[in-house]
Every structure is written in structure tokens, then in C-alpha cells.
Motif scaffolding. Structure first.
Motif, PDB file in Angstrom:
ATOM      1  N   VAL A 109       0.848  -1.186   0.000  1.00 18.53           N
ATOM      2  CA  VAL A 109       0.000   0.000   0.000  1.00 18.53           C
ATOM      3  C   VAL A 109       0.888   1.243   0.000  1.00 18.53           C
ATOM      4  CG1 VAL A 109      -1.752   1.297   1.278  1.00 18.53           C
ATOM      5  CG2 VAL A 109      -1.845  -1.207   1.232  1.00 18.53           C
ATOM      6  N   GLU A 110       0.548   2.212  -0.842  1.00 22.05           N
ATOM      7  CA  GLU A 110       1.288   3.472  -0.864  1.00 22.05           C
ATOM      8  C   GLU A 110       0.844   4.307   0.324  1.00 22.05           C
ATOM      9  OE1 GLU A 110       4.343   5.472  -2.318  1.00 22.05           O
ATOM     10  OE2 GLU A 110       3.485   3.856  -3.557  1.00 22.05           O
ATOM     11  N   GLY A 111       1.798   4.715   1.157  1.00 26.68           N
ATOM     12  CA  GLY A 111       1.468   5.481   2.351  1.00 26.68           C
ATOM     13  C   GLY A 111       2.495   6.543   2.659  1.00 26.68           C
ATOM     14  N   LYS A 112       2.531   6.963   3.886  1.00 28.09           N
ATOM     15  CA  LYS A 112       3.398   8.054   4.336  1.00 28.09           C
ATOM     16  C   LYS A 112       4.869   7.756   4.097  1.00 28.09           C
ATOM     17  CE  LYS A 112       4.341  10.730   8.547  1.00 28.09           C
ATOM     18  NZ  LYS A 112       3.974  10.891   9.981  1.00 28.09           N
ATOM     19  N   TYR A 113       5.246   6.482   4.195  1.00 33.73           N
ATOM     20  CA  TYR A 113       6.649   6.092   4.038  1.00 33.73           C
ATOM     21  C   TYR A 113       6.895   5.337   2.739  1.00 33.73           C
ATOM     22  CZ  TYR A 113       6.784   7.437   8.936  1.00 33.73           C
ATOM     23  OH  TYR A 113       6.685   8.141  10.117  1.00 33.73           O
ATOM     24  N   ALA A 164      -8.677  -0.986   6.262  1.00 30.74           N
ATOM     25  CA  ALA A 164      -7.287  -1.058   6.703  1.00 30.74           C
ATOM     26  C   ALA A 164      -7.215  -1.424   8.178  1.00 30.74           C
ATOM     27  CB  ALA A 164      -6.595   0.263   6.451  1.00 30.74           C
ATOM     28  N   LYS A 194      -1.827   1.166   8.949  1.00 28.54           N
ATOM     29  CA  LYS A 194      -1.780   2.278   8.000  1.00 28.54           C
ATOM     30  C   LYS A 194      -0.531   3.110   8.256  1.00 28.54           C
ATOM     31  CE  LYS A 194      -4.526   6.257   6.442  1.00 28.54           C
ATOM     32  NZ  LYS A 194      -5.755   7.061   6.672  1.00 28.54           N
ATOM     33  N   ASP A 195       0.076   3.601   7.166  1.00 32.29           N
ATOM     34  CA  ASP A 195       1.239   4.486   7.237  1.00 32.29           C
ATOM     35  C   ASP A 195       2.355   3.900   8.097  1.00 32.29           C
ATOM     36  OD1 ASP A 195       0.203   6.428   5.539  1.00 32.29           O
ATOM     37  OD2 ASP A 195      -0.804   7.487   7.175  1.00 32.29           O
ATOM     38  N   SER A 196       2.601   2.609   7.930  1.00 31.82           N
ATOM     39  CA  SER A 196       3.680   1.952   8.664  1.00 31.82           C
ATOM     40  C   SER A 196       5.031   2.279   8.033  1.00 31.82           C
ATOM     41  CB  SER A 196       3.474   0.438   8.655  1.00 31.82           C
ATOM     42  OG  SER A 196       2.226   0.096   9.205  1.00 31.82           O
ATOM     43  N   GLU A 238       0.789  -3.579   4.262  1.00 29.65           N
ATOM     44  CA  GLU A 238      -0.139  -3.300   5.352  1.00 29.65           C
ATOM     45  C   GLU A 238      -1.168  -4.421   5.453  1.00 29.65           C
ATOM     46  OE1 GLU A 238       0.484  -0.834   7.235  1.00 29.65           O
ATOM     47  OE2 GLU A 238       1.197   0.903   6.111  1.00 29.65           O
ATOM     48  N   LYS A 286       5.724   2.710  -0.453  1.00 27.73           N
ATOM     49  CA  LYS A 286       4.951   1.474  -0.591  1.00 27.73           C
ATOM     50  C   LYS A 286       5.404   0.476   0.473  1.00 27.73           C
ATOM     51  CE  LYS A 286       3.406   0.276  -4.533  1.00 27.73           C
ATOM     52  NZ  LYS A 286       3.246  -0.185  -5.930  1.00 27.73           N
TER      53      LYS A 286
END
Length: 578
Positions: free
Chosen positions: A371-375, A397, A400-402, A380, A377
Motif C-alpha cells: 500500500v502506498e502510504g506516508k513512508y 485497513a 496504515k502508514d507503517s 499493510e 509502498k
């Protein structure tokens, strides 16, 4: 022997459990909590975690097992009655390989039995049994079950129609699904093989991979592949069950295929086989199948399976949900899972990030997805909600944003109604074994959906400085000490508390508590398996010389006749003095 010492003498009653879990706001996984900073598992030895709650209300605990890159087989025990938790060292200095995670079984007398084995290179199982019902902080000495063939992936069962025996399934004879019937542990924790072991099926593939479950009464279900998807294209997926009353193998419709003791049932991946035995085949695609879990519907007992199809080039993995509706296997595509999840290219390209079915509600499936997130891909955990017809209704989810990957999710059996249900691995992963080629191995931790209990170490302690401490069986205490060890003189008395002595046996490298003429020896070597970092990658069956510690943190806690000894925050020994 050179020592640097920090003394803490506590004159208050203490909790019996140690916390190692904390909010993952401080960890690189978003939406979960840390169980252990170091730990991993494969997905074929189960149950790798288990909840047990008895009718009398005296036991309400969850156990999560794992192995770290230093070869320590460990488990976290959560006690929901006392609101305490403890991380237990089951076995130190083991083959540092994530295939070797422990599995759990609750015996009829409510003691907990823990199985583990080396990955495919030693003809035996190891096990330990708790001395007190429901409490793995009281594990007895390590025992062995000898076999004629190498062992991997122990999956134990006790069924209500035969409560006097253990049915143990594993990858054994000829690298194929294998079963044996064992006696219950006797008063010395000894176990006998009373039937088998027998190979269940014979495949045209070299290594069929199997997942097992039971109905709790009289049947053990298994689903398995033709072989390893690396080596098989296509790779079929099959389903059978074992009737423990007749010890026969049947298909999903109940047709008897073989009597296990009389010979193995042969499977292959031809069109003729699929026509002759259609009720044994779950999936016969043109791709490479692999399997993650089998579960059973509460409503009608029909099996459901979490499976993945892997492309010819192994670069695309698709998650599927297969459900037997009484007439056929209905297979639902869930989502594309990318490719292999780990950090090492061109190695184990069939390693998907993982799936898990909620055994208490088989219409819920947890998948690890990129998943594309804060950090960027990152893998998650996502929950899929299915209809009774096996169609996707919704998804949401879980993490998230791991910062780092969340992989290999596992829903804890019998955990419904508890706050701790889902657990998974998080972090970087380079290989399933520690070696010279990949010394970082499986550098992951274990996370879960429960924040854990308050850390007992934060309780107020009263220090006794400048005083000689002598063990007094009438007074509770906590003592902490950092010991610097000399590798050339790795033996002798490490700590003297009057009549109580903490001693390192130079021949066995095992710590001993010595008190008034009695010796209480640890099961565990005071050393690690970091020696594997200097050896070539592989499962050759060797035991290398243990890596000695240069320094260890020793902690002792004593209260009401019970002494707990911790090595580097892991409970190593619990001694009940007479």
C-alpha cells in the motif's frame, strides 16, 4: 571474573509477569502494538498462537510463539485475569530458522504442551510441558520424540472422540504429509508413539505443502499442494480429511480414498487425475498454487481455504478465497498482492506477504498488501469482509502508514471475545535462515492488535546500596545485575547470595541455581546461535559451537517460595522451592 553490578532489593510483593509489549506509536508499524522486538514464524506450523479459557474461570490466557535470529524459541503469555504478561525462553541456541517456531496444545489436564523441531534436518521433535495448568512460565524439562525421518512443521491435535491421544501432523516421511498417534505425557512428561508415523499421501511433486485443522471431534482436515511452487508449474491444491475412528483418508464428500496404515493415497496434477478424483481437487490452475490456511464454517462445517496463485515468472501473486458450498469449490479473487514481500531479490520469489481467515467468522479474511502510504509502498494488513456466497462486501485497513512491512498475519484460535485476536510479523526480512550469505536473516518483530499490560518494572523499588545481600526465603526481593563474562573462563559462580548460588556449568554451558545441596539446571544454554552467521546457507543438521555472551542481564525475582530467573529479560527458570 570481571563484573559490573547494579543491585536493587525490593521489599514489596511483586507481579509474576514481565511486559515486553508497548504501543507501536514508538515502533515502525501503524495500527498495532509490539509483542516482541525480535521474532518470526513460518506459516505451516500451527497453532503458532492460541487462546485458552476454561469453564471454571481460573484460566484466561493467550500464548504467542516465535523464534528470533539468535536461535531463541520464545513465547509471550498474556494473563487476562491478572492483567500481566511474561515473555518465556522456551529454548535457546536452536537452529536460527523461521520454520522452527513453536506450536501449542492444551492437554486434558489443562497443562500446555509446546512442540518445536529443526527445519528438515533432524529426525526428532522437541517438546516441553507446563507444570501448572495454563501457565507456560512453569515449563518442565525439554523432551524428545524420536522419528525415523526428518521433521518440520508440527501441528498437534486432541479430539473429543479420542481424548486419550495426541494426533501429530507434520512434513516428515519423504518430505510428505505425515501423521502419528501419540500417548499423552505421563507423570515424567514422557510420550510414546502408539500408531505410525505414516505418510498420508504421495505426490508427484517433491515437497507437498500442507495446512491442517480439526473439527475438534473426530476429523482432521488437510489441504496441500502438489509441491513447492518454485518447482511446480502448474501446482495444484487438494483437500482431504482424516477420520480418526477409522484412520481413513476421504475426499470432501466423504468417499474413502485409503486406509492410511495400508498405504499412501497417490495424487498428481494431470487432467485424468482431476476427472477421476474431482472431489479431492480444490484448484487446478495453469499458475502456481500455494496455501495459507484452512478453516471450517460454524454454520455447516464446510471448509474454507486461503490460497494464492502465483504467476509463471513468480512476480505476481493473487489472493483467493475458496469455499466448499456442498457441491463445488467456489473461488473468489480478492486482490493482487504484488510479488514477494521481502528485501532479497531473486530469493524465495513465491513468498507472498500472507493471508489469515478468522476461524470464528470465516467470512473475514486478513491480507497483507503493498500500500502506498506516508513512508512509500509498505505492506499493510487489510481486512476483507465476505458474503455467505463468498463474494467481497467490503475491505478496511487494519494497519496504515507503517514504516516497515506488516506480513504473515495470524488470527488466534479460540480468541473471540478477547481484546487480542490478530498477530503478525513486522520489519525487514532477508532470508528464512541466518547464514554467512544473509546474516540479517529474518530481522522482524511480532505485533498484535492489543496494547498489553502495564510494565511491572515501573513500580516503585527500594534499593539497598552498600549492603551484602543474602537470600532469605522469608523475604521477597528483586535483584538485577549485568554480568561481564570471560569467554576463556566461561564457568563458575556468577552470583552468590548467601546459601543461594547462580552457577554456570562449564561443560554444558547451562546455568544452575544451587541451594542447600540441590541443583536446579536450566534447559537452556547460556549462549546464542549467532555462530550460524559464519556458516554457509543450508539445513545440514549440524550444531555449531554456541556463541558465548560477552555480557548478560541477569534478573532474579523471589516471592513466596518461587524464584524466577531472567536472562536478557526472558524468563529462563522458575523454581518452586520446597
Amino acid at each position: 571474573m570481571k563484573e559490573k553490578i547494579v543491585w536493587i532489593f525490593v521489599v514489596l510483593y511483586l507481579c509474576s509477569f514481565h511486559l515486553n509489549a508497548q504501543n507501536v506509536e514508538n515502533n515502525p508499524t501503524g495500527g498495532g502494538y509490539q509483542v516482541a522486538a525480535e521474532g518470526a514464524w513460518c506459516w505451516f506450523a500451527d497453532p503458532r498462537a492460541l487462546h485458552y479459557e476454561n469453564k471454571e474461570g481460573t484460566i484466561n490466557k493467550t500464548y504467542i510463539g516465535y523464534i528470533d535470529i539468535h536461535g531463541n524459541i520464545k513465547a509471550m503469555q498474556y494473563d487476562f485475569q491478572k492483567k500481566e504478561q511474561e515473555e518465556v525462553l522456551i529454548r535457546s541456541y536452536f537452529q536460527p530458522d523461521d520454520h522452527n517456531n513453536p506450536t501449542f496444545l492444551v492437554l486434558p489436564d489443562e497443562r500446555i504442551m509446546i512442540f518445536y523441531s529443526r527445519h528438515t534436518d533432524e529426525p526428532c521433535f522437541y517438546y516441553r510441558v507446563s507444570r501448572i495448568p495454563g501457565d507456560i512460565t512453569t515449563l518442565g524439562e525439554e523432551k524428545r520424540i524420536e522419528t525415523k525421518n526428518n521433521t518440520t512443521y508440527p501441528s498437534p491435535f486432541i479430539l473429543s472422540d479420542d481424548p486419550e491421544h495426541i494426533y501429530l501432523c507434520w512434513r516428515g516421511i519423504g518430505w510428505h504429509p505425515t501423521i502419528a498417534k501419540l500417548s499423552l505425557p505421563d507423570d515424567k512428561d514422557e510420550v510414546d508413539v502408539v500408531w505410525g508415523p505414516y505418510q498420508i499421501v504421495q505426490s508427484t511433486g517433491a515437497r507437498p505443502y500442507a495446512k491442517y485443522m480439526s473439527n475438534g471431534k473426530d476429523k482432521i482436515y488437510l489441504t496441500y499442494t502438489t509441491g513447492h511452487p518454485d518447482n511446480e508449474l502448474p501446482n495444484f491444491l487438494y483437500f482431504n480429511y482424516i477420520d480418526i475412528k477409522t484412520l481413513q483418508l476421504t475426499d470432501v464428500r466423504g468417499t474413502v480414498l485409503s486406509t492410511i496404515a495400508d498405504g499412501t493415497f497417490k495424487v498428481n496434477k494431470t487432467g485424468d487425475y482431476a476427472k477421476q478424483y474431482p472431489s479431492t481437487v480444490v484448484d487446478n490452475p495453469s499458475e502456481r498454487d500455494w496455501v495459507w490456511q484452512i478453516a471450517s464454517s460454524d454454520r455447516n462445517g464446510n471448509p474454507v481455504i486461503a490460497m494464492v496463485r502465483i504467476s509463471d515468472n513468480k512476480e505476481s501473486h493473487d489472493y483467493y478465497y475458496a469455499k466448499w458450498n456442498g457441491h463445488e469449490w467456489k473461488k473468489t479473487f480478492l486482490i493482487n498482492a504484488g510479488g514477494h514481500f521481502h528485501q532479497t531479490p531473486n530469493l524465495e520469489k513465491c513468498y507472498s506477504a500472507g493471508m489469515a481467515i478468522d476461524p470464528s467468522n470465516v467470512n473475514e479474511v486478513y491480507c497483507s498488501l503493498p500500500v502506498e502510504g506516508k513512508y512509500g509502498k509498505v505492506y499493510e494488513i487489510v481486512r476483507f469482509i465476505m458474503s455467505e456466497d463468498g463474494e467481497v462486501i467490503s475491505k478496511e485497513a487494519v494497519t496504515k502508514d507503517s514504516q516497515l512491512n506488516n506480513v504473515r498475519p495470524y488470527m488466534i484460535p479460540a480468541s473471540e471475545g478477547t481484546p487480542l485476536r490478530l498477530t503478525w510479523m513486522y520489519g525487514n526480512y532477508y532470508d528464512w535462515i541466518v547464514s554467512l550469505q544473509h546474516p540479517q536473516g529474518y530481522s522482524t518483530g511480532i505485533a498484535c492488535d492489543f496494547k498489553g499490560f502495564p510494565d511491572r518494572k515501573k513500580k516503585k523499588m527500594i534499593a539497598a546500596s552498600g549492603k551484602e545481600i543474602r537470600f532469605n526465603p522469608e523475604k521477597p526481593f528483586v535483584l538485577e545485575q549485568t554480568i561481564t563474562l570471560g569467554t576463556d573462563n566461561y564457568q563458575g559462580c556468577l552470583l552468590q547470595l548467601g546459601d543461594l548460588e547462580y552457577y554456570l556449568n562449564g561443560e554444558t554451558m547451562k546455568p544452575e541455581i544451587r541451594y542447600k545441596g540441590k541443583v536446579y539446571t536450566s534447559t537452556n544454554v547460556l549462549g546464542t546461535s549467532d555462530c550460524w552467521k559464519t556458516q554457509a546457507r543450508g539445513t545440514d543438521g549440524k550444531w555449531y559451537t554456541p556463541q558465548k555472551y560477552g555480557e548478560v542481564r541477569l534478573r532474579m525475582e523471589y516471592k513466596k517460595g518461587v524464584l524466577c530467573v531472567y536472562i536478557n529479560d526472558l524468563l529462563d527458570q522458575r523454581i518452586d522451592f520446597d
